[in-house]
Design a protein around this motif. Structure first.
Motif, PDB file in Angstrom:
ATOM      1  N   LYS A  92     -12.573 -27.145  -9.387  1.00 39.36           N
ATOM      2  CA  LYS A  92     -13.909 -26.921  -9.342  1.00 39.36           C
ATOM      3  C   LYS A  92     -14.309 -26.074 -10.637  1.00 39.36           C
ATOM      4  CE  LYS A  92     -14.353 -26.640  -4.472  1.00 39.36           C
ATOM      5  NZ  LYS A  92     -14.563 -25.815  -3.197  1.00 39.36           N
ATOM      6  N   THR A  93     -13.666 -25.230 -10.935  1.00 38.14           N
ATOM      7  CA  THR A  93     -14.060 -24.549 -12.379  1.00 38.14           C
ATOM      8  C   THR A  93     -13.568 -25.434 -13.664  1.00 38.14           C
ATOM      9  OG1 THR A  93     -13.193 -22.272 -11.336  1.00 38.14           O
ATOM     10  CG2 THR A  93     -13.225 -22.611 -13.989  1.00 38.14           C
ATOM     11  N   ALA A  94     -12.567 -26.170 -13.543  1.00 34.97           N
ATOM     12  CA  ALA A  94     -12.097 -27.125 -14.550  1.00 34.97           C
ATOM     13  C   ALA A  94     -13.230 -28.228 -14.743  1.00 34.97           C
ATOM     14  CB  ALA A  94     -11.018 -27.702 -14.556  1.00 34.97           C
TER      15      ALA A  94
ATOM     16  N   TRP B 158     -19.218 -29.789  -1.873  1.00 39.54           N
ATOM     17  CA  TRP B 158     -19.381 -29.276  -3.532  1.00 39.54           C
ATOM     18  C   TRP B 158     -19.636 -30.501  -4.391  1.00 39.54           C
ATOM     19  CZ3 TRP B 158     -16.907 -29.430  -8.089  1.00 39.54           C
ATOM     20  CH2 TRP B 158     -16.986 -28.546  -8.993  1.00 39.54           C
TER      21      TRP B 158
ATOM     22  N   THR C 240     -16.235 -28.200 -13.428  1.00 37.56           N
ATOM     23  CA  THR C 240     -17.478 -27.524 -13.932  1.00 37.56           C
ATOM     24  C   THR C 240     -17.694 -27.338 -15.579  1.00 37.56           C
ATOM     25  OG1 THR C 240     -17.966 -26.587 -11.894  1.00 37.56           O
ATOM     26  CG2 THR C 240     -19.212 -25.470 -13.792  1.00 37.56           C
ATOM     27  N   ASP C 241     -16.591 -27.078 -16.084  1.00 33.45           N
ATOM     28  CA  ASP C 241     -16.565 -26.734 -17.442  1.00 33.45           C
ATOM     29  C   ASP C 241     -16.655 -28.155 -18.269  1.00 33.45           C
ATOM     30  OD1 ASP C 241     -16.475 -24.035 -17.242  1.00 33.45           O
ATOM     31  OD2 ASP C 241     -14.335 -24.095 -17.702  1.00 33.45           O
TER      32      ASP C 241
ATOM     33  N   GLN D   3     -22.899 -31.129  -7.111  1.00 34.90           N
ATOM     34  CA  GLN D   3     -22.923 -31.273  -8.424  1.00 34.90           C
ATOM     35  C   GLN D   3     -23.554 -32.384  -8.915  1.00 34.90           C
ATOM     36  OE1 GLN D   3     -21.419 -28.214  -9.606  1.00 34.90           O
ATOM     37  NE2 GLN D   3     -21.266 -27.896  -7.156  1.00 34.90           N
TER      38      GLN D   3
ATOM     39  N   THR E 120     -10.095 -24.156  -6.190  1.00 32.65           N
ATOM     40  CA  THR E 120     -10.755 -23.480  -6.993  1.00 32.65           C
ATOM     41  C   THR E 120     -10.582 -23.699  -8.727  1.00 32.65           C
ATOM     42  OG1 THR E 120     -11.092 -21.559  -5.531  1.00 32.65           O
ATOM     43  CG2 THR E 120     -11.378 -21.028  -7.974  1.00 32.65           C
ATOM     44  N   ALA E 121      -9.382 -23.894  -9.107  1.00 35.49           N
ATOM     45  CA  ALA E 121      -9.115 -24.159 -10.453  1.00 35.49           C
ATOM     46  C   ALA E 121      -9.722 -25.633 -10.769  1.00 35.49           C
ATOM     47  CB  ALA E 121      -7.368 -24.360 -10.641  1.00 35.49           C
TER      48      ALA E 121
ATOM     49  N   HIS F  66      -7.715 -28.587 -19.248  1.00 34.43           N
ATOM     50  CA  HIS F  66      -7.770 -27.301 -18.612  1.00 34.43           C
ATOM     51  C   HIS F  66      -6.445 -27.124 -17.630  1.00 34.43           C
ATOM     52  CE1 HIS F  66     -11.810 -27.770 -19.880  1.00 34.43           C
ATOM     53  NE2 HIS F  66     -12.038 -26.592 -19.606  1.00 34.43           N
TER      54      HIS F  66
END
Length: 363
Positions: free
Chosen positions: A352-354, A291, A356-357, A295, A349-350, A325
């Motif tokens: 990756k989301t952070a 992943w 990405t943001d 990116q 998941t948390a 985050h």
């Protein structure tokens, strides 16, 4: 002389330690995210309770039962087996390493490793008054064996420290690297630090297999990572019995408490359960590597339970953005790189989301 009269080379130095912050997702110190089961906890509690009835007496100075259990566990990584007299244990692999430097380092002697590597190694050398030399790894964090061998031969260190997998990069050493450096070191010790050894990918052997071939080889492990027992503080090594005997000279009296010995033995009885999540964490790590590369980031190959990624022009800003985050990772390693521990699927998941943001905010 100023007060307190600290050694001049220690004045003003900050003590080692990662930030301890209360955030929802903590992925900064390579802990196992899965705690022991209620059955394991109950067994440890019962063992500690039994040990407590004899706390008026000193513990077994030779921790005979624990060495036997650890030897049995290590024997699974080698067809040659490991004998109890080849095993030594202490309060975390940190104390194991410090005892090695106390026994085999010291004034007029040299300890050597290859950077980037575990940041505590030069501190062990400093604290034992041992000269510190750091060679360099290649751009992919591997070792150029010709260069490494030449450095060991020229410096003739008393102790060579080789983490495999390496921290903070996650890079594992091939067996030929261990053999080459054991031969180059002569009578000097070569310590292969396998703190993350249980997380190595399939087909990557343990240096324990090489113990019969090299009398100067030491292989260290810990129960902190794969055994999900960071709070236990139990590290150990396997080596020639003469090396273990030498460490006895520098150990503090009764350095392993009766409580520690009892808890470690109980944890080892639950080996299957405690190691049961290792495969899941390996799979989660490998998915995370894929992943991160998707990116557009650089990612070091990892055989550990963490991943080093980059490169950022301002890694601290990324670290700070993730913290905002609610995700704590580690700002460590070469400039521009960050390290994230492998957590549960929800924690990944948390993260990756952070990330990405944060990357989107900085684009």
């Amino acid at each position: 002389m100023s007060f307190p009269p600290i050694r001049p080379e220690l004045a003003g130095i900050e003590p080692y330690g990662a930030p301890q912050l209360d955030v929802p997702v903590q992925l900064n110190v390579n802990e196992n995210p899965y705690g022991p089961s209620p059955a394991c906890v109950a067994d440890i509690a019962a063992a500690v309770s039994e040990a407590a009835t004899g706390l008026n007496r000193y513990p077994d100075r030779e921790f005979t039962a624990l060495r036997t259990a650890l030897a049995s566990y290590l024997s699974r990584d080698t067809p040659h087996g490991v004998r109890p007299e080849q095993v030594w244990a202490a309060n975390g692999s940190n104390e194991v390493m410090l005892q090695l430097l106390q026994a085999f380092g010291g004034p007029g002697r040299t300890a050597l490793s290859f950077a980037p590597t575990y940041s505590m190694y030069p501190e062990y050398a400093r604290d034992s008054l041992t000269r510190w030399v750091a060679g360099r790894r290649e751009s992919d964090f591997s070792l150029d064996l010709d260069v490494a061998r030449d450095l060991v031969k020229s410096e003739q260190p008393s102790v060579v420290l080789l983490p495999s997998p390496n921290n903070p990069t996650g890079t594992a050493l091939p067996p030929e690297a261990v053999s080459v450096l054991c031969e180059a070191a002569g009578d000097g010790l070569v310590v292969v630090d396998e703190a993350y050894g249980e997380f190595r990918r399939e087909g990557v052997p343990s240096a324990v297999e090489l113990l019969p071939e090299h009398r100067n080889l030491v292989v260290s492990r810990t129960m902190s990572k794969a055994f999900a027992a960071a709070g236990l503080r139990l590290g150990y090594l396997a080596a020639d019995p003469a090396i273990c005997d030498a460490i006895r000279v520098v150990r503090l009296p009764y350095h392993l408490s009766a409580v520690t010995q009892a808890a470690a033995l109980a944890a080892l009885r639950h080996e299957k359960e405690l190691l049961g999540r290792v495969d899941e964490l390996r799979a989660e790590r490998d998915a995370l590597v894929v992943w991160l590369r998707e990116q557009g980031l650089e990612v070091a190959e990892s055989d550990a339970n963490f991943v080093l990624f980059g490169r950022y022009a301002d890694r601290h800003a990324v670290w700070q953005g993730l913290l905002a985050h609610g995700v704590l990772i580690r700002e460590t390693g070469p400039e521009g790189w960050l390290r994230v521990s492998v957590g549960t699927p929800a924690e990944m998941t948390a993260f990756k989301t952070a990330l990405t943001d944060v990357n989107g905010e900085r684009a």
